[in-house]
Each structure stands twice: as structure tokens, then as C-alpha cells.
Design a protein around this motif. Structure first.
Motif, PDB file in Angstrom:
ATOM      1  N   VAL A 175       0.836  -1.202   0.000  1.00 55.88           N
ATOM      2  CA  VAL A 175       0.000   0.000   0.000  1.00 55.88           C
ATOM      3  C   VAL A 175       0.872   1.254   0.000  1.00 55.88           C
ATOM      4  CG1 VAL A 175      -1.705   1.316   1.311  1.00 55.88           C
ATOM      5  CG2 VAL A 175      -1.974  -1.148   1.046  1.00 55.88           C
ATOM      6  N   SER A 176       1.932   1.258   0.779  1.00 57.20           N
ATOM      7  CA  SER A 176       2.790   2.444   0.831  1.00 57.20           C
ATOM      8  C   SER A 176       3.478   2.688  -0.508  1.00 57.20           C
ATOM      9  CB  SER A 176       3.821   2.326   1.950  1.00 57.20           C
ATOM     10  OG  SER A 176       4.724   1.275   1.709  1.00 57.20           O
ATOM     11  N   ALA A 177       3.827   1.624  -1.223  1.00 57.20           N
ATOM     12  CA  ALA A 177       4.431   1.794  -2.547  1.00 57.20           C
ATOM     13  C   ALA A 177       3.441   2.456  -3.509  1.00 57.20           C
ATOM     14  CB  ALA A 177       4.885   0.447  -3.092  1.00 57.20           C
ATOM     15  N   ALA A 178       2.188   2.042  -3.450  1.00 61.49           N
ATOM     16  CA  ALA A 178       1.162   2.648  -4.311  1.00 61.49           C
ATOM     17  C   ALA A 178       0.933   4.104  -3.936  1.00 61.49           C
ATOM     18  CB  ALA A 178      -0.149   1.866  -4.205  1.00 61.49           C
ATOM     19  N   LEU A 179       0.817   4.381  -2.652  1.00 63.52           N
ATOM     20  CA  LEU A 179       0.573   5.751  -2.209  1.00 63.52           C
ATOM     21  C   LEU A 179       1.744   6.665  -2.555  1.00 63.52           C
ATOM     22  CD1 LEU A 179      -1.159   5.102   1.239  1.00 63.52           C
ATOM     23  CD2 LEU A 179      -2.220   5.743  -0.945  1.00 63.52           C
ATOM     24  N   ARG A 197       3.573  11.276  -5.456  1.00 62.71           N
ATOM     25  CA  ARG A 197       4.592  11.932  -6.279  1.00 62.71           C
ATOM     26  C   ARG A 197       4.069  12.291  -7.666  1.00 62.71           C
ATOM     27  NH1 ARG A 197      10.356  11.466  -5.320  1.00 62.71           N
ATOM     28  NH2 ARG A 197      10.322  11.711  -7.554  1.00 62.71           N
ATOM     29  N   GLY A 198       2.910  11.761  -8.013  1.00 62.96           N
ATOM     30  CA  GLY A 198       2.313  12.069  -9.308  1.00 62.96           C
ATOM     31  C   GLY A 198       2.856  11.232 -10.451  1.00 62.96           C
ATOM     32  N   ASN A 199       3.604  10.192 -10.133  1.00 65.54           N
ATOM     33  CA  ASN A 199       4.205   9.359 -11.182  1.00 65.54           C
ATOM     34  C   ASN A 199       3.172   8.747 -12.117  1.00 65.54           C
ATOM     35  OD1 ASN A 199       6.541   9.961  -9.880  1.00 65.54           O
ATOM     36  ND2 ASN A 199       6.998   7.884  -9.236  1.00 65.54           N
ATOM     37  N   ILE A 200       2.037   8.341 -11.584  1.00 63.82           N
ATOM     38  CA  ILE A 200       1.072   7.663 -12.445  1.00 63.82           C
ATOM     39  C   ILE A 200       0.312   8.639 -13.335  1.00 63.82           C
ATOM     40  CG2 ILE A 200       0.798   5.732 -10.860  1.00 63.82           C
ATOM     41  CD1 ILE A 200      -1.952   6.917 -10.150  1.00 63.82           C
ATOM     42  N   PHE A 201       0.446   9.928 -13.071  1.00 64.09           N
ATOM     43  CA  PHE A 201      -0.260  10.918 -13.874  1.00 64.09           C
ATOM     44  C   PHE A 201       0.592  11.431 -15.038  1.00 64.09           C
ATOM     45  CE2 PHE A 201      -1.843  11.300  -9.455  1.00 64.09           C
ATOM     46  CZ  PHE A 201      -3.068  10.701  -9.679  1.00 64.09           C
ATOM     47  N   GLU A 202       1.859  11.063 -15.071  1.00 63.58           N
ATOM     48  CA  GLU A 202       2.757  11.444 -16.164  1.00 63.58           C
ATOM     49  C   GLU A 202       2.584  10.444 -17.299  1.00 63.58           C
ATOM     50  OE1 GLU A 202       5.379  13.246 -18.510  1.00 63.58           O
ATOM     51  OE2 GLU A 202       4.960  14.042 -16.517  1.00 63.58           O
ATOM     52  N   GLN A 262      -1.129  -2.877  -6.082  1.00 62.46           N
ATOM     53  CA  GLN A 262      -0.558  -2.490  -4.800  1.00 62.46           C
ATOM     54  C   GLN A 262      -1.607  -1.837  -3.905  1.00 62.46           C
ATOM     55  OE1 GLN A 262       2.604  -0.076  -6.395  1.00 62.46           O
ATOM     56  NE2 GLN A 262       4.133  -1.640  -5.943  1.00 62.46           N
ATOM     57  N   LEU A 263      -2.443  -1.003  -4.475  1.00 58.98           N
ATOM     58  CA  LEU A 263      -3.473  -0.310  -3.700  1.00 58.98           C
ATOM     59  C   LEU A 263      -4.558  -1.269  -3.217  1.00 58.98           C
ATOM     60  CD1 LEU A 263      -3.813   2.582  -2.825  1.00 58.98           C
ATOM     61  CD2 LEU A 263      -5.207   2.999  -4.847  1.00 58.98           C
ATOM     62  N   PHE A 264      -4.784  -2.348  -3.956  1.00 55.77           N
ATOM     63  CA  PHE A 264      -5.794  -3.335  -3.569  1.00 55.77           C
ATOM     64  C   PHE A 264      -5.454  -3.999  -2.232  1.00 55.77           C
ATOM     65  CE2 PHE A 264      -8.010  -7.466  -3.818  1.00 55.77           C
ATOM     66  CZ  PHE A 264      -9.303  -7.001  -4.002  1.00 55.77           C
ATOM     67  N   PHE A 265      -4.196  -3.938  -1.844  1.00 56.94           N
ATOM     68  CA  PHE A 265      -3.790  -4.532  -0.572  1.00 56.94           C
ATOM     69  C   PHE A 265      -4.411  -3.795   0.616  1.00 56.94           C
ATOM     70  CE2 PHE A 265      -1.030  -6.886  -3.188  1.00 56.94           C
ATOM     71  CZ  PHE A 265      -0.595  -7.982  -2.459  1.00 56.94           C
ATOM     72  N   LEU A 266      -5.017  -2.631   0.380  1.00 57.18           N
ATOM     73  CA  LEU A 266      -5.779  -1.940   1.431  1.00 57.18           C
ATOM     74  C   LEU A 266      -6.895  -2.822   1.981  1.00 57.18           C
ATOM     75  CD1 LEU A 266      -6.265   1.735   0.206  1.00 57.18           C
ATOM     76  CD2 LEU A 266      -5.361   0.999   2.408  1.00 57.18           C
ATOM     77  N   VAL A 267      -7.465  -3.652   1.123  1.00 53.67           N
ATOM     78  CA  VAL A 267      -8.553  -4.548   1.525  1.00 53.67           C
ATOM     79  C   VAL A 267      -8.117  -5.423   2.696  1.00 53.67           C
ATOM     80  CG1 VAL A 267      -9.952  -6.509   0.743  1.00 53.67           C
ATOM     81  CG2 VAL A 267      -9.612  -4.542  -0.752  1.00 53.67           C
ATOM     82  N   GLY A 268      -6.862  -5.825   2.695  1.00 56.22           N
ATOM     83  CA  GLY A 268      -6.355  -6.699   3.747  1.00 56.22           C
ATOM     84  C   GLY A 268      -6.372  -6.082   5.126  1.00 56.22           C
ATOM     85  N   PHE A 269      -6.392  -4.752   5.213  1.00 51.36           N
ATOM     86  CA  PHE A 269      -6.462  -4.108   6.518  1.00 51.36           C
ATOM     87  C   PHE A 269      -7.845  -4.248   7.155  1.00 51.36           C
ATOM     88  CE2 PHE A 269      -2.776  -1.780   4.817  1.00 51.36           C
ATOM     89  CZ  PHE A 269      -1.902  -1.938   5.878  1.00 51.36           C
TER      90      PHE A 269
END
Length: 154
Positions: free
Chosen positions: A29-33, A38-43, A92-99
Motif C-alpha cells: 500500500v505504501s508503494a502505491a501511495l 509523487r504524481g508518477n502515475i499521472f505522467e 498495490q493499492l488493492f492490498f488496502l482490503v487486507g487491513f
């Protein structure tokens, strides 16, 4: 670090193993966040830039290899590269479900394996050690069966 729970009896093992599970979830989750913040996925060409930076020497030294051909195809198709990056962040963000629930742990384990394999195939980043953390996503029945037959050291 992951072996620490095995040094204790069943009660402490359970608590420490849960803590390790949360650490595993946090890693993804931290890797996705981080990528989102940082805006990497928007470039638009971010993944193309990453591929060029990561594989410049490899492309120079082995231009005719199958992996080099795959990399050149990916760099020529920036839209597909963007989809790959979004997919990685989504996984990576889907791992939020595990919390919130353990019911999706096997799905998370499968996504972890998929992430590690694709990461190696595309980026040549060896992150197989993450699969060891995947043990924390195994169902509790697996560990209960093995703990009941083992003699804990206390």
C-alpha cells in the motif's frame, strides 16, 4: 524479521504473525501511495522513461535478445506502458482490503505472485523475497494445523 514469530509459543506466534501480515500489506500500500503522491502515475510517458532509464545498458549490450525486443515494443507503445503502470499501482493499492478483512488473503497472495512475476519479466527487478512475506497471507488453518503438531519452545 519474519522468523521472529516462530521463536515463541502459539499465543505470541499468532499476535506476531498478524503484525507481520500488516507489515506485508503496508509494504504494498505504501508503494502505491508513494507513486500517487509523487504524481508518477499521472505522467503520460512515466513508464517509458522508467524503462529507458532501467534498461539503457541492457538495450545497448544485447539489442537482439527477446527481452530487448519486448522492451522496444513497450517503449513504442506508451499507452500500454501507462496501463502497466496503472495496473501495478492498482494491484498495490488493492492490498488496502487486507487491513479490513482476511477473506481476500488468498486473492492478495495471488496478486502478489503476479506482481513479482510481471515485475521481473518487464523490469528485471528481482523481488522474489516479497514472496516470503506472502506466507503471512496463508489461511490461519494452515498455521493452526502445523502449530498443533509442533512443540513450541517457551
Amino acid at each position: 524479521f519474519l522468523s521472529l514469530p516462530f521463536c515463541f509459543g502459539a499465543k505470541r506466534f499468532e499476535h506476531l504473525w498478524r503484525a507481520m501480515r500488516y507489515y506485508t500489506l503496508f509494504v504494498f500500500v505504501s508503494a502505491a501511495l508513494w507513486k500517487i503522491a509523487r504524481g508518477n502515475i499521472f505522467e503520460t510517458y512515466q513508464m517509458v522513461y522508467i524503462l529507458k532509464a532501467q534498461h539503457a545498458q541492457f538495450l545497448y549490450e544485447q539489442p537482439t535478445s527477446i527481452h530487448a525486443m519486448l522492451l522496444r515494443w513497450l517503449m513504442a507503445h506508451s499507452g500500454f506502458c501507462t496501463v502497466l503502470l496503472f495496473s501495478a499501482v492498482a494491484i498495490q493499492l488493492f492490498f488496502l482490503v487486507g487491513f479490513f478483512t482476511r477473506k481476500a488473503d488468498l486473492v492478495l497472495l495471488g496478486l502478489m505472485v503476479l506482481f513479482v512475476i510481471v515485475n521481473y519479466a518487464v523490469m528485471r527487478i528481482v523481488s522474489f523475497e516479497l514472496l516470503v512475506l506472502g506466507l503471512t497471507l496463508l489461511p490461519s488453518e494452515f498455521w493452526e494445523a502445523n502449530l498443533n503438531t509442533a512443540t513450541p519452545y517457551e
